[in-house]
Design an enzyme around this catalytic site. Sequence first.
Site, short mmCIF file in Angstrom:
data_model
loop_
_atom_site.label_atom_id
_atom_site.label_comp_id
_atom_site.label_asym_id
_atom_site.label_seq_id
_atom_site.Cartn_x
_atom_site.Cartn_y
_atom_site.Cartn_z
N GLY A 190 0.03 0.17 -5.00
CA GLY A 190 1.63 0.25 -5.41
C GLY A 190 2.31 1.48 -5.87
N ALA A 191 1.59 2.56 -5.63
CA ALA A 191 2.18 4.20 -6.08
C ALA A 191 3.09 4.64 -5.12
CB ALA A 191 1.03 5.05 -6.63
N GLY A 192 3.02 3.91 -3.88
CA GLY A 192 3.96 4.47 -2.76
C GLY A 192 3.09 5.18 -1.83
N LEU A 193 1.62 5.26 -2.19
CA LEU A 193 0.74 6.00 -1.16
C LEU A 193 0.23 5.23 -0.25
CD1 LEU A 193 -0.78 8.38 -3.98
CD2 LEU A 193 1.23 8.89 -2.31
N SER A 194 0.59 3.88 0.02
CA SER A 194 0.35 3.04 1.15
C SER A 194 -1.10 2.77 1.02
CB SER A 194 0.76 3.53 2.37
OG SER A 194 0.69 2.58 3.31
N ASP A 238 3.31 4.01 7.74
CA ASP A 238 2.12 4.09 7.17
C ASP A 238 0.93 3.76 7.88
OD1 ASP A 238 4.07 3.86 5.39
OD2 ASP A 238 3.55 2.02 4.50
N SER A 294 -13.42 -7.14 -2.99
CA SER A 294 -12.85 -5.83 -3.33
C SER A 294 -13.37 -5.46 -4.64
CB SER A 294 -11.45 -5.80 -3.13
OG SER A 294 -10.87 -4.49 -3.79
P1 ADP Z 1 1.41 0.45 -1.46
O1 ADP Z 1 0.92 0.35 -0.30
O2 ADP Z 1 2.41 1.40 -1.78
O3 ADP Z 1 0.01 0.83 -2.35
P2 ADP Z 1 2.01 -2.15 -1.33
O4 ADP Z 1 2.36 -2.95 -2.33
O5 ADP Z 1 2.41 -2.12 -0.03
O6 ADP Z 1 1.67 -0.67 -2.22
O7 ADP Z 1 0.30 -2.61 -1.49
C1 ADP Z 1 -0.43 -2.80 -2.39
C2 ADP Z 1 -1.28 -4.15 -2.31
O8 ADP Z 1 -2.33 -3.89 -1.24
C3 ADP Z 1 -2.01 -4.73 -3.46
O9 ADP Z 1 -1.29 -5.51 -4.15
C4 ADP Z 1 -3.25 -5.56 -2.88
O10 ADP Z 1 -2.77 -6.61 -2.45
C5 ADP Z 1 -3.48 -4.79 -1.63
N1 ADP Z 1 -4.50 -3.72 -1.76
C6 ADP Z 1 -4.69 -2.40 -1.36
N2 ADP Z 1 -5.75 -1.72 -1.65
C7 ADP Z 1 -6.47 -2.56 -2.13
C8 ADP Z 1 -8.00 -2.73 -2.51
N3 ADP Z 1 -8.80 -1.58 -2.65
N4 ADP Z 1 -8.51 -3.65 -2.91
C9 ADP Z 1 -7.88 -5.09 -2.94
N5 ADP Z 1 -6.38 -5.14 -2.59
C10 ADP Z 1 -5.98 -3.97 -2.03
MG MG Z 2 2.21 -0.63 1.27
#
Ligand code: ADP
Ligand code: MG
Length: 413
Positions: free
Chosen positions: A145-149, A195, A89
């Site tokens: 982690g901003a709540g935008l999934s 989501d 990633s």
């Molecule tokens: P939200 O879905 O609201 O952004 P979550 O805690 O449900 O918050 O999901 C965030 C997690 O998803 C991150 O901590 C990571 O593990 C994973 N994640 C999301 N996008 C990526 C990305 N582009 N690269 C790596 N991990 C990601």
């Molecule tokens: Mg999420």
Amino acid sequence: MNSAAPSASPAAVELSAAPDRAAAAERAAQLFEESFGYQPDGVWSAPGRVNIIGEHVDYQDGLCLPMAISHRCFAAAARTPTNRLRLRSVQDETVLDIDARTLSPETVTGWPAYVAGVLWALGSRISGASTRGMDILIDGQVPLGAGLSSSAALECSAAEAIEDLLSLGTEPLDRVRAAITAETDFAGASTGGLDQSASVLSREGHALFLDCRDFSTRPVPWDLASQGLALLITDTRAEHSHVDGEYTARRADSEQAARELGVDTLRDVEATDPAALETLLATIQDEVVRRRAHHVITEIQRVREFGALLAAGTVRENVTELGALLNASHDSLREDYEVTVAQLDVAVDAARAAGAHGARMTGGGFGGSTIALVEAEQAEQVAAAIAAAFTEQGFEAPVFFLALPSEGAGQDR
Ligand code: ADP
Ligand code: MG
């Protein structure tokens, strides 16, 4: 990440609009080549989402109305003649290189679990263990982690890639389910499925009317772009430390209300007439439980009304009523359901005062984001007003996103 931290000065507020989709897909392909040393078979992507209205009603069989946002997660991927699943990633340096035949929830940790979990969830559809080798490079635009999934965007982009690479013949709903399973059973996080439904099933220019009773969905027109409107998302950066306990308490209150009203879920209460609802709610003993029920029942009704307005005309024609429903939703979440915090209330109040048609918190509350329905040309001004209000209150600077209702998961190239 393309999000830029806004300056504390209200005059210089920055709105993060998603970069061009084709260019982002091209970039993901290039990064794949740099990372793995050969060209990917294709690039797939899936969007983040925001809930327009219908909050804290999912666990009472309610209705909600999410839309896909412009920010997407891209997955450049290729099949390999090995048994290895290799994941990288751009947003996280943790890499995975594992025998894809040995996948189990115990063997993968961190972000790769969301992607490996999708392959695992689709496992029974895959003929022959030896066909699972693949390389995937992830490049996400949805802030983590901003709540935008960002998690659903990640899972659903992977699900599209895996479907096409292995020609599995799954339906969109199968991929929604695989993504949910990946998140709950493999990554060990909790998700209700809104989501993933929004990320896979959304249509450009539409919101997704979602019935949590049977998870049926239908797109409803929500064409902000053609009407000169936009949705301003404000990530307030506020975090609450006791969210899980609060959620459990709200669920328990709603369940108690349903029991006292003699219904399976509060969805079964028809509340078209406010006076009749007051009379009905008066039979609930506890004042707090009564207010919780008032929120859930009136919120479900607001989603119905919002959906009916969208079906009946353009957003422009109904913008005043739509804005009023957004406002009423927030006020109910603040006063009856008590899931807002100061940052959410300040962002919403500032947006309204600066000319938004309506504004509300979105997501579970106790922090997270707000949305404001604004004239596209006023978006910056509304954002500046929110930023100024945050500075005045001494809150951490918020981050702004401009979103248009976007297309769900699919192949880019
Ligand atoms: P939200 O879905 O609201 O952004 P979550 O805690 O449900 O918050 O999901 C965030 C997690 O998803 C991150 O901590 C990571 O593990 C994973 N994640 C999301 N996008 C990526 C990305 N582009 N690269 C790596 N991990 C990601
Ligand atoms: Mg999420």
